[in-house]
Motif scaffolding. Structure first.
Motif, PDB file in Angstrom:
ATOM      1  N   PRO A   8       4.565 -10.010  -2.705  1.00  0.00           N
ATOM      2  CA  PRO A   8       4.311  -8.757  -1.978  1.00  0.00           C
ATOM      3  C   PRO A   8       5.497  -7.802  -2.010  1.00  0.00           C
ATOM      4  CG  PRO A   8       3.554 -10.640  -0.707  1.00  0.00           C
ATOM      5  CD  PRO A   8       4.345 -11.185  -1.851  1.00  0.00           C
ATOM      6  N   LEU A   9       6.717  -8.345  -1.940  1.00  0.00           N
ATOM      7  CA  LEU A   9       7.907  -7.491  -2.003  1.00  0.00           C
ATOM      8  C   LEU A   9       8.046  -6.858  -3.382  1.00  0.00           C
ATOM      9  CD1 LEU A   9      10.509  -9.662  -0.046  1.00  0.00           C
ATOM     10  CD2 LEU A   9       9.161  -7.717   0.771  1.00  0.00           C
ATOM     11  N   ALA A  10       7.684  -7.619  -4.416  1.00  0.00           N
ATOM     12  CA  ALA A  10       7.715  -7.058  -5.769  1.00  0.00           C
ATOM     13  C   ALA A  10       6.722  -5.907  -5.896  1.00  0.00           C
ATOM     14  CB  ALA A  10       7.410  -8.142  -6.796  1.00  0.00           C
ATOM     15  N   ALA A  17       8.708   2.543  -6.969  1.00  0.00           N
ATOM     16  CA  ALA A  17       9.216   3.099  -8.228  1.00  0.00           C
ATOM     17  C   ALA A  17       8.219   4.085  -8.828  1.00  0.00           C
ATOM     18  CB  ALA A  17       9.501   1.961  -9.209  1.00  0.00           C
ATOM     19  N   SER A  18       6.921   3.757  -8.765  1.00  0.00           N
ATOM     20  CA  SER A  18       5.902   4.660  -9.306  1.00  0.00           C
ATOM     21  C   SER A  18       5.855   5.960  -8.513  1.00  0.00           C
ATOM     22  CB  SER A  18       4.526   3.976  -9.279  1.00  0.00           C
ATOM     23  OG  SER A  18       4.513   2.824 -10.098  1.00  0.00           O
ATOM     24  N   ILE A  19       5.988   5.867  -7.200  1.00  0.00           N
ATOM     25  CA  ILE A  19       5.999   7.074  -6.357  1.00  0.00           C
ATOM     26  C   ILE A  19       7.217   7.924  -6.675  1.00  0.00           C
ATOM     27  CG2 ILE A  19       6.257   7.869  -3.968  1.00  0.00           C
ATOM     28  CD1 ILE A  19       4.515   5.456  -3.155  1.00  0.00           C
ATOM     29  N   ALA A  20       8.362   7.266  -6.889  1.00  0.00           N
ATOM     30  CA  ALA A  20       9.576   8.007  -7.249  1.00  0.00           C
ATOM     31  C   ALA A  20       9.411   8.736  -8.572  1.00  0.00           C
ATOM     32  CB  ALA A  20      10.768   7.059  -7.327  1.00  0.00           C
ATOM     33  N   ARG A  27      -0.718   4.256  -2.830  1.00  0.00           N
ATOM     34  CA  ARG A  27      -0.487   3.718  -1.496  1.00  0.00           C
ATOM     35  C   ARG A  27      -0.305   2.207  -1.620  1.00  0.00           C
ATOM     36  NH1 ARG A  27       0.089   8.249  -1.216  1.00  0.00           N
ATOM     37  NH2 ARG A  27      -0.716   9.790   0.300  1.00  0.00           N
ATOM     38  N   LEU A  28       0.352   1.630  -0.634  1.00  0.00           N
ATOM     39  CA  LEU A  28       0.667   0.215  -0.647  1.00  0.00           C
ATOM     40  C   LEU A  28      -0.464  -0.585  -0.017  1.00  0.00           C
ATOM     41  CD1 LEU A  28       2.976  -1.662  -1.468  1.00  0.00           C
ATOM     42  CD2 LEU A  28       3.873  -1.450   0.855  1.00  0.00           C
ATOM     43  N   ASP A  29      -0.894  -1.641  -0.711  1.00  0.00           N
ATOM     44  CA  ASP A  29      -1.948  -2.522  -0.210  1.00  0.00           C
ATOM     45  C   ASP A  29      -1.427  -3.956  -0.255  1.00  0.00           C
ATOM     46  OD1 ASP A  29      -4.230  -3.778   0.577  1.00  0.00           O
ATOM     47  OD2 ASP A  29      -5.360  -3.386  -1.263  1.00  0.00           O
TER      48      ASP A  29
END
Length: 277
Positions: A8-10, A17-20, A27-29
């Motif tokens: 999950p942390l990965a 990184a993709s958002i950056a 969004r995070l799931d």
């Protein structure tokens, strides 16, 4: 066990990184992981707020640029009227008119570049791609630029190179690179079209002092100026030219970079895929 705990942390790291890189709609799931649910909720709220702010700023820049078009059109019409009477002006008045015309030209370029940048920020860029011979497109684009002939070389490897391109935007890339070389690099020393390992390249080399290695990436940022040289990341004197080069090249599935030449000068390269036959 460690891998299951860290997966999950990965995912958090990969999403961040993709958002950056600009994918603000991600969004995070974390599924049923209750321990990370609070983190995911806070993370998603942060990204949503960032996306809203960027979109709001892009709309503001777009609206301001549109509003500036009307007074600019009026100014341009007034200047054209005054230029018809320039022959009867004294030297000081004629010089003032030239300076005013140059300032309005600069302002017009700034407004158009801001409009284009705001389209990228808002995700509202509409491109029209078609297959074109890259060498022919570059030669035609250069012929339409002011300032006389430029040394353009089409390598033997690129005589039949076809790319999928939005011609208007690719022509703007060429114009901005040439203008940047003229304004900040002592002029174009050589311009080359080539194909290398399935990639098409446009290379523009200037006669300037080059760019410090630590600024090679930053020179494509908006309004960036190389400290101590006054050189801006700009293809038209307003600080957005090279930023638009990077945006347009990325739109074509490629990238842009700069490197220094042996003996002095900078070499700007745009690289994108060759179209399938």
């Amino acid at each position: 066990v460690s891998r299951r705990l860290l997966d999950p942390l990965a995912e958090v790291g990969a999403t961040a990184a993709s958002i950056a890189d600009g994918q603000l709609d991600l969004r995070l799931d974390v599924g049923d992981d209750k321990e990370l649910a609070a983190l995911a909720a806070s993370f998603n709220r942060m990204v949503a707020g960032l996306q809203q702010r960027i979109e709001r700023d892009a709309r503001f820049a777009s609206n301001v640029s549109h509003e500036l078009r009307s007074p600019l059109t009026t100014l341009r019409s007034a200047i054209q009227t005054m230029e018809t009477r320039k022959a009867g002006m004294d030297e000081r008045s004629a010089r003032s008119l030239d300076l005013l015309s140059q300032a309005v030209d600069r302002f017009e370029r700034l407004v158009e570049d801001l409009l284009e940048i705001s389209r990228f920020d808002a995700g509202s860029v509409h491109a029209s791609f078609e297959g074109v011979f890259l060498g022919e497109l570059v030669l035609r684009a250069v012929e339409g630029l002011p300032g006389g002939d430029l040394p353009v070389e089409v390598d033997a490897s690129a005589t039949a190179t076809v790319v999928s391109a939005d011609k208007r935007r690719l022509e703007q890339v060429i114009a901005n690179l040439v203008s940047n070389a003229r304004l900040h690099g002592g002029g174009v020393d050589r311009m080359r079209v080539e194909e290398f390992d399935g990639r098409a390249r446009i290379v523009v080399e200037d006669r300037g002092p080059g760019i410090p290695p630590e600024d090679h990436d930053r020179v494509f940022e908006r309004f960036f100026r190389t400290p101590g040289t006054g050189r801006s990341s700009d293809g038209g004197g307003v600080g957005l030219g090279l930023a638009l080069v990077a945006e347009h090249t990325q739109l074509h599935g490629g990238r842009a970079w700069v490197e220094n030449r042996e003996g002095g000068g900078a070499r700007f390269v745009v690289d994108f895929p060759v179209a399938s036959p």
